[in-house]
Scaffold this active site. Sequence first.
Site, short mmCIF file in Angstrom:
data_model
loop_
_atom_site.label_atom_id
_atom_site.label_comp_id
_atom_site.label_asym_id
_atom_site.label_seq_id
_atom_site.Cartn_x
_atom_site.Cartn_y
_atom_site.Cartn_z
N ARG A 196 0.86 -1.17 0.00
CA ARG A 196 0.00 0.00 0.00
C ARG A 196 0.91 1.24 0.00
O ARG A 196 1.54 1.54 1.00
CB ARG A 196 -0.83 -0.05 1.28
CG ARG A 196 -1.94 0.92 1.39
CD ARG A 196 -2.54 0.87 2.78
NE ARG A 196 -1.77 1.66 3.71
CZ ARG A 196 -1.61 1.37 4.99
NH1 ARG A 196 -2.13 0.30 5.53
NH2 ARG A 196 -0.89 2.17 5.78
N HIS B 229 -3.52 4.31 4.71
CA HIS B 229 -4.61 3.33 4.72
C HIS B 229 -5.87 3.96 4.11
O HIS B 229 -6.47 3.42 3.20
CB HIS B 229 -4.87 2.85 6.14
CG HIS B 229 -6.15 2.11 6.30
ND1 HIS B 229 -6.34 0.85 5.79
CD2 HIS B 229 -7.33 2.47 6.86
CE1 HIS B 229 -7.58 0.46 6.04
NE2 HIS B 229 -8.20 1.42 6.69
N TYR C 203 3.98 4.81 11.80
CA TYR C 203 4.28 3.37 11.94
C TYR C 203 5.11 2.77 10.81
O TYR C 203 5.37 1.58 10.82
CB TYR C 203 2.98 2.58 12.12
CG TYR C 203 1.95 2.78 11.03
CD1 TYR C 203 2.04 2.06 9.84
CD2 TYR C 203 0.91 3.69 11.18
CE1 TYR C 203 1.10 2.24 8.83
CE2 TYR C 203 -0.02 3.89 10.17
CZ TYR C 203 0.08 3.16 9.00
OH TYR C 203 -0.84 3.34 8.01
C1 LIG Z 1 -14.60 -5.75 11.74
C2 LIG Z 1 -13.83 -4.50 11.50
N1 LIG Z 1 -12.93 -4.10 12.42
C3 LIG Z 1 -12.22 -2.96 12.24
C4 LIG Z 1 -12.41 -2.21 11.13
C5 LIG Z 1 -11.62 -0.92 10.94
N2 LIG Z 1 -10.69 -1.09 9.82
C6 LIG Z 1 -11.01 -0.67 8.59
S1 LIG Z 1 -9.89 -1.12 7.47
C7 LIG Z 1 -8.91 -1.86 8.62
C8 LIG Z 1 -7.64 -2.53 8.19
C9 LIG Z 1 -7.88 -3.52 7.11
O1 LIG Z 1 -6.70 -4.13 6.73
P1 LIG Z 1 -6.65 -5.19 5.57
O2 LIG Z 1 -7.70 -6.24 5.77
O3 LIG Z 1 -5.26 -5.66 5.47
O4 LIG Z 1 -7.07 -4.39 4.25
P2 LIG Z 1 -6.42 -3.08 3.63
O5 LIG Z 1 -7.22 -1.91 4.11
O6 LIG Z 1 -5.00 -3.01 4.01
O7 LIG Z 1 -6.60 -3.22 2.16
C10 LIG Z 1 -9.49 -1.74 9.88
C11 LIG Z 1 -8.90 -2.25 11.12
C12 LIG Z 1 -13.36 -2.65 10.20
N3 LIG Z 1 -13.62 -1.96 9.08
N4 LIG Z 1 -14.05 -3.79 10.41
#
Ligand SMILES: Cc1ncc(C[n+]2csc(CCOP(=O)(O)OP(=O)(O)O)c2C)c(N)n1
Lengths: 329, 373
Positions: free
Chosen positions: B267, B271, B280
Amino acid sequence: MMAETITIGKALNHGLRRSLEHDSKVVIMGEDVGKLGGVFRITDGLQKDFGEDRVIDTPLAEAGIVGTAVGLAIRGYRPVCEIQFDGFVFPAYNQIVAQVAKMFYRSKGKVRLPIVIRIPYGGGIGAVEHHSESPEAYFSHTPGLKVVTCSNPADAYWMIQQAIRSDDPIVFFEPKRRYWEKGEVDLDGDLAGAYPLHEARVVREGTDATLLAYGPMVRTALDAATAAAEDGRNLEVIDLRTLSPVDYEKIYSSVRRTGRAVVVHEAPGNIGLGAELAARITEHCFYSLEAPVLRVTGYDIPYPAARVEEEYLPDLDRVLDAVDRSFGW
Amino acid sequence: MGGADAPAGGFVQLLTPDGERIDSVTTADGTTYSVDFTDDEYRELYRDLVTVRRLDAEATALQRQGELGIWASLLGQEAAQVGSGRAMRPQDMAFPTYREHGVLYTRGIDPIMPFGLFRGVDQGGWDANEHRFNGYTIVIGSQTLHATGYAMGVTMDGKTGGPDGEAVIAYFGDGATSQGEVNEAFVWAGVFHAPMVFFCQNNQYAISEPLERQTRIPLYRRAAGYGFPGVRIDGNDVLASFAVTRAALDNARNGQGPTLIEAYTYRMGAHTSSDDPTRYRIASEVESWKAKDPISRLRAFLAKQQLGDDAFFDEVDEAAKKLALDLRERVLAMPDPQPVSMFDHVYPNGSPELEAQRAQFAAYHASFEGSDH
Ligand SMILES: Cc1ncc(C[n+]2csc(CCOP(=O)(O)OP(=O)(O)O)c2C)c(N)n1
């Protein structure tokens, strides 16, 4: 000692810090709570100062966060779980209502789970879905859990510490859109002298009607009371602070004096906290009431898109409108 | 299955960061992956990558200008999305998270679709069946179960077992692999032999949490524990992404059950627009991934093969820019919803109580008519 003027967010941070200092068994756990300091920075700097074993960055799994907290608590720790946003508590819902809430009962009092589950909740920050919900009724409906929420920095500072010291499992709702609101906090004060965790508080005295609010709506209710004063109406405002159990006696004594009650909350009205409060007040203050207990709540719809949320959220006008209706009875 | 800059355990790579073409790659289980594109198809893939990046950049700019509440950028993940998206056949169905703007684009869907959600004027609101692309899912991992159920339905409808069969692809991140629901999806897909491809974009972070906070083993190896194959690809290589996804989807449609693909990528930005990655991660890490950029490597390949010259590259940039500016105008023109519309679509069959609330709401608003409320 001089009181400092800080935000609710900072007050929570100080409260968590003091809890970590006070008891080495306190651990904070959640997604992004370490280096990032949480998405709202409530845990800012804590991992740096207390280490990765006390402020634990967890995998992205809410059932995991709460479920492992149960084990840690059985083992003698005092976990403080952070759920990132209200709408993401549901993967952990099973753990909270089926396990956390019932362990003490199930074990005939032998197993205590001194767990605090912190949830930033409510709307008003222009977010996408799942980031603005008010799920407090689900938890308040579950026996075995205690549910509290703060509305100002001093309460944030003291209540989080009281919750962590309590042996009861506590769901601690934080009014996220008020995180940046400031107020005075005596950071060196004595916890023993703090206002009790499970008491409501009269935050504005009045004689003509009682507004009942909690969390993010306390500010709205206070603003409404100020506006009503200009019309010659003297409203009392009570900050519930504790949603389960509710401090009913304080409410009853107020309503018996004022004769009118309006409950304000963001969550949908249907089967919500307001319904319970209205029923109880009716039962206990019937002969003092000049009008039925009224509610100002979110509508019975999923939390809407950000660009209309101001229409969804109870605001000063809607509260005043309800007060008018109460007086029109 | 080595490849340039491969992580321990290797990955499938068909185009190196320098733009060298690797003919084919055979994985440990004996499967050989390759692609056979015409010159035009290579050029169109390049166009896709550039367009998708440009649209994303426009969205990021719109967010900074306050026109979007938030934006989840795909910067750096174009190859994973375009390659896997183009590998789908028209009858296939996709279940995205909130970052799959590139996949959406390859489905031939109007790129404006997700902007209602990010602008805060609606919750998404498109027809998954019509577009064969489900709504964006914000709760991490939930869509993997939806995809699996949909795939079970495909089997029950007898739509597997041949080249005309349907396959289903679910997108999720590395963080999502920690969710119970994603593990349940793996269990179900394995047990029911569902025509599924699980496409994990491992972009190394879940907000601030690095991959090590989700797993101790390479993610693609999880699949073995659920009884189906797992393959890791160079997620910045659009050819590998296409080849492996096409094969996995074909296997699924032919009745050979699920596959987990781990697209090893990065990425490049935050985020979301609400995040602060400087807290971080270090700049040198970002720099090292820049050298593996999905677009520059395809461009280098095209140039070396004389499949594209400056005029072509300029034309692609210009066309992408035009599309982006057009998108911008349309996003700016998206009106705020009528407040009363928030009562729409709560129930297919309506609710008398809700109708009463809607009427009350309308009357209350009418009472302010003429004021500036
Ligand atoms: C159940 C849940 N917990 C927390 C969140 C908050 N949140 C949104 S995106 C994210 C990180 C997601 O990481 P990843 O699955 O690796 O996908 P990326 O965004 O890096 O593509 C978090 C913790 C959420 N959307 N849903």
